[in-house]
Every structure is written in structure tokens, then in C-alpha cells.
Write a protein that holds these residues in place. Structure first.
Motif, PDB file in Angstrom:
ATOM      1  N   TRP A 125      80.195-160.186 -32.918  1.00 24.52           N
ATOM      2  CA  TRP A 125      78.786-160.550 -33.086  1.00 24.52           C
ATOM      3  C   TRP A 125      78.026-159.420 -33.786  1.00 24.52           C
ATOM      4  O   TRP A 125      77.206-159.664 -34.683  1.00 24.52           O
ATOM      5  N   ALA A 126      78.304-158.184 -33.381  1.00 20.15           N
ATOM      6  CA  ALA A 126      77.633-157.036 -33.991  1.00 20.15           C
ATOM      7  C   ALA A 126      78.003-156.913 -35.466  1.00 20.15           C
ATOM      8  O   ALA A 126      77.138-156.692 -36.327  1.00 20.15           O
ATOM      9  N   ASP A 127      79.295-157.059 -35.781  1.00 17.02           N
ATOM     10  CA  ASP A 127      79.739-156.977 -37.175  1.00 17.02           C
ATOM     11  C   ASP A 127      79.079-158.058 -38.026  1.00 17.02           C
ATOM     12  O   ASP A 127      78.690-157.817 -39.176  1.00 17.02           O
ATOM     13  N   MET A 128      78.962-159.245 -37.464  1.00 26.34           N
ATOM     14  CA  MET A 128      78.334-160.352 -38.193  1.00 26.34           C
ATOM     15  C   MET A 128      76.855-160.068 -38.467  1.00 26.34           C
ATOM     16  O   MET A 128      76.359-160.296 -39.579  1.00 26.34           O
ATOM     17  N   MET A 129      76.141-159.570 -37.457  1.00 28.55           N
ATOM     18  CA  MET A 129      74.714-159.321 -37.638  1.00 28.55           C
ATOM     19  C   MET A 129      74.472-158.177 -38.618  1.00 28.55           C
ATOM     20  O   MET A 129      73.543-158.233 -39.440  1.00 28.55           O
ATOM     21  N   ILE A 130      75.314-157.151 -38.552  1.00 29.22           N
ATOM     22  CA  ILE A 130      75.208-156.041 -39.499  1.00 29.22           C
ATOM     23  C   ILE A 130      75.420-156.549 -40.925  1.00 29.22           C
ATOM     24  O   ILE A 130      74.696-156.181 -41.855  1.00 29.22           O
ATOM     25  N   ALA A 131      76.410-157.424 -41.090  1.00 23.72           N
ATOM     26  CA  ALA A 131      76.673-157.992 -42.412  1.00 23.72           C
ATOM     27  C   ALA A 131      75.505-158.861 -42.863  1.00 23.72           C
ATOM     28  O   ALA A 131      75.057-158.780 -44.016  1.00 23.72           O
ATOM     29  N   ARG A 132      74.999-159.691 -41.950  1.00 25.26           N
ATOM     30  CA  ARG A 132      73.933-160.636 -42.314  1.00 25.26           C
ATOM     31  C   ARG A 132      72.681-159.934 -42.803  1.00 25.26           C
ATOM     32  O   ARG A 132      71.996-160.417 -43.717  1.00 25.26           O
ATOM     33  N   GLY A 137      72.534-157.017 -44.303  1.00 27.46           N
ATOM     34  CA  GLY A 137      72.784-156.099 -45.412  1.00 27.46           C
ATOM     35  C   GLY A 137      73.000-154.660 -45.009  1.00 27.46           C
ATOM     36  O   GLY A 137      72.737-153.738 -45.791  1.00 27.46           O
ATOM     37  N   LEU A 138      73.522-154.440 -43.791  1.00 22.35           N
ATOM     38  CA  LEU A 138      73.667-153.077 -43.274  1.00 22.35           C
ATOM     39  C   LEU A 138      75.102-152.549 -43.325  1.00 22.35           C
ATOM     40  O   LEU A 138      75.346-151.413 -42.906  1.00 22.35           O
ATOM     41  N   ARG A 139      76.047-153.329 -43.815  1.00 29.38           N
ATOM     42  CA  ARG A 139      77.443-152.870 -43.813  1.00 29.38           C
ATOM     43  C   ARG A 139      77.640-151.536 -44.541  1.00 29.38           C
ATOM     44  O   ARG A 139      78.364-150.666 -44.044  1.00 29.38           O
ATOM     45  N   PRO A 140      77.006-151.305 -45.694  1.00 30.53           N
ATOM     46  CA  PRO A 140      77.216-150.013 -46.370  1.00 30.53           C
ATOM     47  C   PRO A 140      76.680-148.819 -45.587  1.00 30.53           C
ATOM     48  O   PRO A 140      77.019-147.673 -45.895  1.00 30.53           O
ATOM     49  N   TYR A 141      75.841-149.073 -44.575  1.00 27.32           N
ATOM     50  CA  TYR A 141      75.172-147.984 -43.858  1.00 27.32           C
ATOM     51  C   TYR A 141      75.616-147.883 -42.401  1.00 27.32           C
ATOM     52  O   TYR A 141      75.078-147.076 -41.643  1.00 27.32           O
ATOM     53  N   ARG A 142      76.603-148.673 -41.999  1.00 29.70           N
ATOM     54  CA  ARG A 142      76.925-148.798 -40.579  1.00 29.70           C
ATOM     55  C   ARG A 142      77.478-147.520 -39.965  1.00 29.70           C
ATOM     56  O   ARG A 142      77.434-147.354 -38.743  1.00 29.70           O
ATOM     57  N   HIS A 143      77.994-146.597 -40.786  1.00 30.79           N
ATOM     58  CA  HIS A 143      78.551-145.351 -40.249  1.00 30.79           C
ATOM     59  C   HIS A 143      77.617-144.157 -40.481  1.00 30.79           C
ATOM     60  O   HIS A 143      78.023-143.007 -40.314  1.00 30.79           O
TER      61      HIS A 143
END
Length: 389
Positions: free
Chosen positions: A199-206, A208-214
Motif C-alpha cells: 500500500w505504501a509503495d503504491m501511494m508513493i508511486a501515485r 510521484g514520490l518514487r524518485p525521492y523515497r530514499h
């Protein structure tokens, strides 16, 4: 198959066919969310990973992968459906007075339904934040009733604020990486284990936060901190979302994107919510809002955007015009069609005409008199007109 769900799937296909891949991917993720299916989530995240490592993939290959995922989503279907747009908030005759300053907010009367967005506009210091804090149960009204239909006991703050969420303009600082922080709070929302991480991975993707997740707080812009706060909030599946100036830290493109995304999510088939947001960005808010509340000196005026004529609508045509033409040239041209007032604020003219004058006639008159517009907007039914002196 739910008809609305099938329509959304077809829209995703159409977006990709038209070359609108950015919008298509966001709406594809929304459709995946509707299934609440962990396997669909895994395949959706896998698509994001493939797109990130195959940035030069040809369009046909992308369409093929999107088509396969759409079919998986269609086969998974909906586990639950939430059809009615139930009333979730009722505000009746609410007033609040600050004794020291004497400022008073009064005569608040409105309702909020699921899938409804209400925009809150007005100049600074006129009561927008006070209203949001009243709705968030941070302030108690002096008089009147605020009723939340989803809360069994409004005196129980935990029960109420589990589904009533207020995001202030100033985002509280968090520690660690964005993703670690999100995983840390998931158990508090009763989202646990591998499924919780999905769920967290999906919301981060939705969002536009995947490039900044780390990345950590100091390495993320204020705009993306706002998006992260929204990610945490939306994982709680709120019934009411209150946002105080959510656009303040976003550039113009991000403003339009995040508002449209919130509208998409509020209209979810399986987990809809209502939203009230305050903003100085009037036109952007009006594009997504069903209702506008304009507050001046603590007193509200209401405007419904879904109908052309409203109780507060003006009985004249009012336009904003930026042009190199002089006031004299405008007066000479527009006197022929009955201009009643010309105002100038140093950058933009405000032109008033009888309601019988149409926008097409006005534009035709401008063309015939060689008046070239740099900017033109009809504000006759916009809350912008409330700001005119």
C-alpha cells in the motif's frame, strides 16, 4: 463489472492511445487501488520499475504492458463498492469570536458529501484558517452545531480524527528517509506486514514520490514534503480531508496536477471522501471544486460551480483584460456595446457590461478595434468577482 470502473479502465486505455502517458499512468494506478488486491499492487509496482529502467522503450511495447495490467485489473474487479454520496458533514449556525481581537466568524451553514470538494477563498485574515480549525475540532464553536455523520462519538477525539484529517500549511518535520518514515507510521493506521508495504509503495508511486523515497527531509523540496504528508493521510482512508493552503509550496504545473489527483481520489468507487481546501489560487481551486465559500470579515458567501446561475451570481458580464491598449481606446471601443465601468489595478483592466452582452460579442468588438489581449478571463461567475472593490 461496475460501469464506472469499466469507464475508468477505458479512459486509461484512451489516455495511452492519445499519448497522454503521464495522466494514463496516474489513472491506471487509481484503478489498481480500487481492486485492493495485493497481486495487482505487485504488478503495478513492477510496471513502474520497468518504466524506470526502460526509459527509451517504444510506444507499442509500453502499450502492450499497460494492456496486460489493465486486463489483470479488470479480472480482479472490485472487492467493495461505495455507491451513494452520503452526507458526511453538516455545519449549522456556527459562530466563533476571539475576545481579545473582537474578530468573529459567523453564520456558517453548509454541508459536505462524499466525493464533494469545497474551496475556501478570501483575503488573509478573514477567517479561512479559523473555519478549518473549527471543522478539525481544534476549536470549539461558541454557538451552532458541527455534525460528522461517520463519527459515533464526537467527544472521542481518537474516533473522530481517525477519519477527519487536517493538514496545515506548515508541514511538521520528520526524520529518516521518506520511505522509512512512511513504513514507521503504517502500524498506527492498522496497515501491517508485506501488504502494508505494498500500500505504501503504491501511494508513493501515485503521488510521484518514487524518485525521492530514499531521501531525507533536508533533501526534499517543500512541495514534495506536502505530497508526502498527503501520502500518509490518504493511506488512512479519510472521510474528510481539510487542507490549509496546499498549493503554497507548489509550482503552477504541480498545483494543477495535485488538485486534479485529489479530485480523482476523492471520487474513488471504493473509498470516497469529501474535501475542503483553502487557497489564494482562486482559478485553480475553482476548476476542481463543486462549491466555493468566500469569506470576508468572517462572513461567508456561497457559490455552487455545478450550475451556470447561482443565488450569488452577478447580473452583469465582468471580464479581466490585460492589454497594451489605453483606457481611452478601450472606452471608445466598448462604449458601442454598453460598457458600464472600466477599472484598472495597474496591470489588468476590469470591464463591466450588462448581462445581455455576450463574450463572443465582446471578443468580436476587440477584434474589430484591433485590441490585442495578452490575458482575458470571464469572471462573471467566479469568486474572483468578490475581491473587486
Amino acid at each position: 463489472m461496475n460501469p464506472a470502473f469499466e469507464t475508468h479502465l477505458q479512459e486509461v486505455h484512451n489516455h495511452y492511445q492519445s499519448g497522454d502517458a503521464f495522466l494514463g499512468l496516474r489513472r491506471l494506478t487509481d484503478c489498481a487501488f480500487e481492486t485492493q488486491d495485493p497481486e495487482v499492487f505487485r504488478k503495478t509496482i513492477a510496471l513502474y520499475e520497468w518504466l524506470e529502467t526502460n526509459t527509451n522503450a517504444d510506444n507499442q511495447e509500453v502499450l502492450l504492458k499497460v494492456g496486460h495490467l489493465l486486463e489483470t485489473i479488470r479480472n480482479a474487479g472490485l472487492k467493495t463498492e461505495h455507491k451513494e454520496n452520503a452526507k458526511i458533514l453538516s455545519v449549522q449556525k456556527v459562530t466563533k469570536t476571539y475576545l481579545k481581537s473582537g474578530f468573529k466568524i459567523k453564520d456558517l451553514n453548509f454541508e459536505l458529501n462524499e466525493r464533494q470538494i469545497t474551496g475556501l477563498v478570501g483575503e488573509n485574515g478573514n477567517g479561512k484558517t479559523t473555519l478549518l480549525r473549527l471543522l478539525a475540532a481544534e476549536l470549539k464553536p461558541d454557538n451552532g452545531i458541527i455534525n460528522y455523520s461517520f463519527a459515533k462519538d464526537t467527544a472521542d477525539q481518537y474516533d473522530l480524527k481517525t477519519k477527519l484529517i487536517y493538514i496545515e500549511q506548515r508541514i511538521p518535520r520528520w526524520y529518516g528517509t521518506l520511505m522509512d518514515n512512511l513504513h514507521f507510521v503504517l502500524p498506527y493506521y492498522d496497515i501491517k506486514g508485506e501488504e502494508g508495504h505494498l500500500w505504501a509503495d503504491m501511494m508513493i508511486a501515485r503521488l510521484g514520490l518514487r524518485p525521492y523515497r530514499h531521501l531525507t527531509w533536508n533533501r526534499i523540496s517543500s512541495g514534495y514534503r506536502t505530497r508526502f504528508e498527503l501520502a500518509k493521510t490518504l493511506l488512512r482512508k479519510p472521510k474528510i480531508l481539510l487542507l490549509d493552503e496546499p498549493l503554497a509550496n507548489l509550482d503552477i504545473l504541480s498545483q494543477q496536477t495535485i488538485l486534479q489527483d485529489l479530485k480523482f481520489m476523492a471520487n474513488s468507487i471504493t473509498a470516497p471522501f469529501g474535501m475542503i481546501l483553502s487557497s489564494q489560487h482562486i482559478y485553480e481551486v475553482e476548476k476542481v471544486s463543486d462549491t466555493i465559500i468566500f469569506i470576508k470579515n468572517g462572513e461567508p458567501q456561497y457559490q455552487t460551480n455545478t450550475t451556470e446561475h447561482t443565488p450569488t451570481a452577478t447580473n452583469e458580464l465582468i471580464v479581466e483584460l490585460e492589454t497594451s491598449a489605453t483606457r481611452e481606446a478601450l472606452a471608445a471601443a466598448f462604449n458601442t456595446i454598453g460598457v458600464t465601468k472600466i477599472q484598472y489595478n495597474g496591470g489588468v483592466f476590469l470591464l463591466h457590461f450588462p448581462a445581455t452582452v455576450s463574450v463572443s460579442l465582446l471578443l468580436d468588438t476587440m477584434a474589430k478595434n484591433n485590441i490585442a489581449p495578452n490575458y482575458f478571463r470571464n469572471i462573471s461567475n467566479s469568486s474572483r468577482r468578490f475581491f473587486i472593490n
